[in-house]
Design an enzyme around this catalytic site. Structure first.
Site, PDB file in Angstrom:
ATOM      1  N   GLU A 226       0.816  -1.221   0.000  1.00 22.89           N
ATOM      2  CA  GLU A 226       0.000   0.000   0.000  1.00 22.89           C
ATOM      3  C   GLU A 226       0.848   1.268   0.000  1.00 22.89           C
ATOM      4  O   GLU A 226       0.440   2.293  -0.560  1.00 22.89           O
ATOM      5  CB  GLU A 226      -0.883   0.021   1.245  1.00 22.89           C
ATOM      6  N   ASP A 227       2.021   1.207   0.630  1.00 24.15           N
ATOM      7  CA  ASP A 227       2.809   2.431   0.788  1.00 24.15           C
ATOM      8  C   ASP A 227       3.466   2.895  -0.502  1.00 24.15           C
ATOM      9  O   ASP A 227       3.972   4.010  -0.570  1.00 24.15           O
ATOM     10  CB  ASP A 227       3.875   2.213   1.875  1.00 24.15           C
TER      11      ASP A 227
ATOM     12  N   ARG B   5      12.864   1.662   1.973  1.00 20.82           N
ATOM     13  CA  ARG B   5      11.705   1.140   1.257  1.00 20.82           C
ATOM     14  C   ARG B   5      11.637   1.607  -0.208  1.00 20.82           C
ATOM     15  O   ARG B   5      10.759   1.181  -0.946  1.00 20.82           O
ATOM     16  CB  ARG B   5      10.414   1.513   2.008  1.00 20.82           C
TER      17      ARG B   5
ATOM     18  N   ARG C  95       6.537  10.108   7.634  1.00 17.70           N
ATOM     19  CA  ARG C  95       6.772   9.512   6.311  1.00 17.70           C
ATOM     20  C   ARG C  95       6.267  10.350   5.140  1.00 17.70           C
ATOM     21  O   ARG C  95       6.505   9.989   3.984  1.00 17.70           O
ATOM     22  CB  ARG C  95       6.076   8.148   6.244  1.00 17.70           C
TER      23      ARG C  95
ATOM     24  N   HIS D 252       0.822   6.220  10.378  1.00 14.39           N
ATOM     25  CA  HIS D 252       0.242   6.782   9.155  1.00 14.39           C
ATOM     26  C   HIS D 252      -1.172   7.319   9.417  1.00 14.39           C
ATOM     27  O   HIS D 252      -1.829   6.895  10.370  1.00 14.39           O
ATOM     28  CB  HIS D 252       0.101   5.683   8.088  1.00 14.39           C
TER      29      HIS D 252
ATOM     30  N   CYS E 115      -2.548  -2.059   4.581  1.00 13.83           N
ATOM     31  CA  CYS E 115      -1.150  -2.003   4.104  1.00 13.83           C
ATOM     32  C   CYS E 115      -0.770  -3.139   3.169  1.00 13.83           C
ATOM     33  O   CYS E 115       0.163  -3.006   2.390  1.00 13.83           O
ATOM     34  CB  CYS E 115      -0.175  -2.098   5.270  1.00 13.83           C
TER      35      CYS E 115
HETATM   36  C1  CIR Z   1       7.139   0.593   7.967  1.00 20.63           C
HETATM   37  O1  CIR Z   1       7.489   1.144   9.007  1.00 20.63           O
HETATM   38  O2  CIR Z   1       7.240   1.131   6.872  1.00 20.63           O
HETATM   39  C2  CIR Z   1       6.574  -0.800   8.064  1.00 20.63           C
HETATM   40  N1  CIR Z   1       7.226  -1.497   9.102  1.00 20.63           N
HETATM   41  C3  CIR Z   1       5.091  -0.778   8.308  1.00 20.63           C
HETATM   42  C4  CIR Z   1       4.332  -0.165   7.175  1.00 20.63           C
HETATM   43  C5  CIR Z   1       2.869  -0.279   7.353  1.00 20.63           C
HETATM   44  N2  CIR Z   1       2.186   0.295   6.252  1.00 20.63           N
HETATM   45  C6  CIR Z   1       1.051   0.953   6.362  1.00 20.63           C
HETATM   46  O3  CIR Z   1       0.544   1.176   7.455  1.00 20.63           O
HETATM   47  N3  CIR Z   1       0.512   1.438   5.250  1.00 20.63           N
END
Ligand code: CIR
Length: 280
Positions: free
Chosen positions: A88-89, A108, A153, A183, A270
């Site tokens: 998702e990110d 990432r 982020r 987030h 996510c």
């Molecule tokens: C992070 O910190 O990027 C990952 N450990 C967790 C990301 C979770 N993603 C989200 O909530 N969209």
């Protein structure tokens, strides 16, 4: 599988059968990385993650998406990217195009190539550029309103770039401060076009005027991240009180166990990018 015919009509030798376009809901996912134990953490202390449990919970999540009519398109494992299950990110997929993000965590950014390749057949692609940073988890789309969370982020430059990309398509873009969680979508997600579920300690409800805000149960602060698939709301099984609230409000709810990926600060939205696409 959900198939909705969108074209049909009379046929004759002069008027051959029209091509029938069907719309399919795709869920883009990615297997859990074997290096998930080295994931980014912002608000949680590191604790051991059982890879096999995480994997089997994730497979079950994909199965639920399939049961609800999605075509699951699973990307290959990325052993070098611990957080790569959280697709998702990496992108915001709208009906008209998709925006490839520039994740706030440097570790990432290498996740983008494979997501771009997977989305290219489905959408024209736009890109967030430096100095903007943006995680998809900070982007909440409710109808034509796009809320962008300002977090560790995602920054205001990203809001400006998103606004410039979407504005000709009739979307409104608003900036929302988030505190206490990773987030925006840790704090609020959409239940319908006019209802959201929210943890008011992490984001103020005033950002959503005209929308009904259902609050999480106070004992379950992380429960606001739910995933709507068609008419069903998936909620994390760890938050039964909030699940009961949603059921009492008339929603069709389904618990999904995501406890192992929760240790990596991940939740339900996510782990997939959901979008409709046409298949001929
Ligand atoms: C992070 O910190 O990027 C990952 N450990 C967790 C990301 C979770 N993603 C989200 O909530 N969209």
């Amino acid at each position: 599988m959900q198939l909705e015919p969108t074209g049909s009509g009379p046929t004759s030798p002069l008027f051959p059968a029209p091509i029938t376009v069907v719309r399919m809901r795709t869920a883009l996912t990615r297997r859990v990385s074997p290096s998930i134990g080295q994931c980014e953490l912002t608000h949680l202390k590191r604790q051991p993650i059982d890879f096999e449990v995480a994997q089997s919970q994730h497979e079950r999540y994909e199965q639920v998406l399939e049961d609800l009519g999605c075509r699951v398109e699973r990307l290959g494992e990325e052993p070098d990217f611990p957080d790569s299950v959280f697709v998702e990110d990496i992108a915001i997929v709208l009906d008209e195009f998709a925006i490839i993000t520039r994740p706030g965590a440097i570790s990432r950014r290498g996740e983008r190539g494979s997501v771009e390749r997977a989305l290219r057949p489905h959408r024209r692609l736009e890109h967030i550029q430096a100095p903007a940073i943006l995680d998809g988890g900070d982007v909440l789309v409710v109808g034509k309103d796009i809320y962008v969370g300002i977090s560790s982020r995602s920054n205001s430059e990203a809001v400006d770039q998103v606004r410039a990309i979407v504005t000709d398509y009739g979307y409104n873009v608003g900036e929302v401060n988030v505190g206490g969680c990773l987030h925006l979508k840790s704090a609020v997600t959409a239940l319908t076009g006019d209802t959201v579920i929210i943890n008011p300690d992490w984001v103020v409800a005033d950002h959503f005027p005209g929308r009904t805000c259902i609050q999480v149960d106070p004992s379950e602060p992380n429960a606001a991240n739910v995933l709507r698939v068609g008419d069903t709301i998936l909620f994390a099984a760890a938050f039964p009180r909030t699940g009961d609230r949603l059921a009492a409000a008339g929603f069709e709810v389904r618990p999904v166990d995501a406890s192992e990926l929760a240790k990596a600060e991940g939740a339900l939205t996510c782990c997939s990018l959901l979008f409709d696409s046409a298949a001929v």
